[in-house]
Scaffold this active site. Sequence first.
Site, mmCIF file in Angstrom:
data_model
loop_
_atom_site.group_PDB
_atom_site.id
_atom_site.type_symbol
_atom_site.label_atom_id
_atom_site.label_comp_id
_atom_site.label_asym_id
_atom_site.label_seq_id
_atom_site.Cartn_x
_atom_site.Cartn_y
_atom_site.Cartn_z
ATOM 1 N N ASP A 95 0.857 -1.189 0.000
ATOM 2 C CA ASP A 95 0.000 0.000 0.000
ATOM 3 C C ASP A 95 0.896 1.243 0.000
ATOM 4 O O ASP A 95 2.118 1.129 0.088
ATOM 5 C CB ASP A 95 -0.925 0.007 1.228
ATOM 6 N N ASP B 266 1.740 5.148 1.581
ATOM 7 C CA ASP B 266 1.551 6.088 2.690
ATOM 8 C C ASP B 266 2.083 7.449 2.251
ATOM 9 O O ASP B 266 3.092 7.529 1.546
ATOM 10 C CB ASP B 266 2.336 5.625 3.930
ATOM 11 N N ASP C 17 10.528 4.221 12.337
ATOM 12 C CA ASP C 17 11.189 3.078 12.974
ATOM 13 C C ASP C 17 12.560 2.726 12.373
ATOM 14 O O ASP C 17 13.571 2.717 13.076
ATOM 15 C CB ASP C 17 10.257 1.850 13.015
HETATM 16 P P1 ATP Z 1 4.093 -2.631 5.120
HETATM 17 O O1 ATP Z 1 2.970 -1.666 4.802
HETATM 18 O O2 ATP Z 1 4.720 -3.270 3.960
HETATM 19 O O3 ATP Z 1 3.716 -3.583 6.185
HETATM 20 P P2 ATP Z 1 5.272 -0.270 6.171
HETATM 21 O O4 ATP Z 1 6.675 0.053 6.600
HETATM 22 O O5 ATP Z 1 4.667 0.600 5.121
HETATM 23 O O6 ATP Z 1 5.268 -1.794 5.768
HETATM 24 P P3 ATP Z 1 3.126 0.653 7.814
HETATM 25 O O7 ATP Z 1 2.543 0.023 9.033
HETATM 26 O O8 ATP Z 1 2.284 0.887 6.624
HETATM 27 O O9 ATP Z 1 4.362 -0.260 7.443
HETATM 28 O O10 ATP Z 1 3.778 2.014 8.281
HETATM 29 C C1 ATP Z 1 4.140 3.076 7.415
HETATM 30 C C2 ATP Z 1 5.367 3.810 7.941
HETATM 31 O O11 ATP Z 1 5.078 4.367 9.222
HETATM 32 C C3 ATP Z 1 6.580 2.915 8.161
HETATM 33 O O12 ATP Z 1 7.305 2.706 6.981
HETATM 34 C C4 ATP Z 1 7.340 3.702 9.187
HETATM 35 O O13 ATP Z 1 8.017 4.790 8.580
HETATM 36 C C5 ATP Z 1 6.235 4.286 10.055
HETATM 37 N N1 ATP Z 1 5.935 3.391 11.188
HETATM 38 C C6 ATP Z 1 5.057 2.357 11.210
HETATM 39 N N2 ATP Z 1 5.035 1.755 12.416
HETATM 40 C C7 ATP Z 1 5.902 2.438 13.174
HETATM 41 C C8 ATP Z 1 6.325 2.318 14.531
HETATM 42 N N3 ATP Z 1 5.841 1.372 15.308
HETATM 43 N N4 ATP Z 1 7.241 3.203 14.983
HETATM 44 C C9 ATP Z 1 7.721 4.181 14.181
HETATM 45 N N5 ATP Z 1 7.377 4.330 12.906
HETATM 46 C C10 ATP Z 1 6.478 3.485 12.403
HETATM 47 MG MG MG Z 2 2.589 0.642 4.473
#
Ligand code: ATP
Ligand code: MG
Length: 461
Positions: free
Chosen positions: A77, A79, A160
């Site tokens: 997805d 963001d 993160d």
């Molecule tokens: P995926 O969507 O493939 O699972 P993602 O990294 O995009 O991986 P998301 O949960 O969509 O995961 O989160 C989007 C962004 O928000 C992350 O890439 C990170 O920059 C930030 N993020 C998400 N969770 C955390 C957290 N627990 N602490 C700090 N930053 C976070």
């Molecule tokens: Mg994501």
Amino acid sequence: MIRKLLQKVFKRKKTADTARDSLTQLCTIPVKSHGLHRNQISSCALKITQELQKAGFSAFVVGGAVRDLLLGLEPKDFDVATNATPEQVRSAFRRSRIIGRRFRLVHVMCGLETVEVSTFRGPSPENTHPLSVNGITDQHGRLLHDNVFGSQEEDAIRRDFTMNALYYDPATEEIHDYLNGYEDIRSETLRIIGEPITRYREDPVRMLRAVRLAAKLGLQLDVKTAQPIGDLAPLLQNVPTARLFDEMLKLLLSGHSLACVVDLRARGLHHGLLPMLDIILEQPLGERFITLALKNTDERVLQNKPVSPAFLFAALLWHEVLTNWNSYKEHGEKPSVALYKAMDNVLAKQQKNLSIPRRFSATIQEIWIMQPRFESRAGRGPFRLISHPRFRAAYDFMLLRAESGETSAEIASWWKDFLSASQEQRDKMVQSLLSPTKKRRKRNRRKSASNKIDVSEKTAS
Ligand code: ATP
Ligand code: MG
């Protein structure tokens, strides 16, 4: 006295700034170096960044999508991060809504796609150091709220992992990198931002994210990022169970669940998450069963086939149910009552740690309850069983049990034949399983019925 105090404060602020300066350094990477073009960005994310930029805000694609595209993978997805507040984003897009409490953000919908738009976060005013225990925390250092807005640079620091903090501007096709994340992408290293222990304390879920992302993307965990994970695993017990459940589900449906579970276990992270998982994995049958279930799930995810979370949780907990079931039977309980008691027991324990939503727990129970019914195949039982709405899931579950050696291969192959047979053949299959005395009784019943017809026909004539 005041001067001394001011000196102290000034010195601390300076140290903080120095730490931050050495931590962040903006590097703008042009498209000719990274090769990520705007036509790789989803139309919804593109529209959102364009609209926000037109309204005078800054807006970037950030997080998993940029990371995955740079690694040559298809993003799950998109963001977007912006300096517009949630309310400003909300009023810019008709189909949008503000969600979240701990972390408020906006969901913007275009057609079937939903993009998460978050406002740049910063440290809360009472903290001068961006990497200290930020915002409002509980006694373990866990962040309870994260709704203080900040600059793009501050936002980067609060993410993160370094490779999750890359900001892609679709207008210029440039990447803004404050934390050397691009280099980490190139060396395939997952590195947490800032001081690992503090960052895991702020949000213990980051430990699970580290395991999931490393397994899913085939990355190396940086040594300092990996090192504290085992010791801090108990902190997961302070995370709200609903959030843990969501995170576990992401992990199990990542298409790399087997690798994740093996790694969770190696790092001691499964304690309290899927309690008993360590016990289960140590039993030869249980380990084989879970391995097969996870492998099967991974294959389905990678082939874009639907996967049922209920099926997965039913599999992960099955051997615990079996142990409980046997123990109730040994204590003199009737098998069916013993099974219900065992299920209640196992689900109640899980509820405390993972809070499996009710909509899943009902299906999990149905899958379990149907298992003994695959064994008693005489009579109308098999016909009733195949008409059950959850038959397919229960049947797949039984096949896994047979493959792991927990139930007999003969039963599995009988059911395979039964399903591919015609109605007439099915009747014969069920008939052939009847015991000779039952067969005789059935034949006699049929005979006396036909005699009755003969008699009544005679009377009528
Ligand atoms: P995926 O969507 O493939 O699972 P993602 O990294 O995009 O991986 P998301 O949960 O969509 O995961 O989160 C989007 C962004 O928000 C992350 O890439 C990170 O920059 C930030 N993020 C998400 N969770 C955390 C957290 N627990 N602490 C700090 N930053 C976070
Ligand atoms: Mg994501």
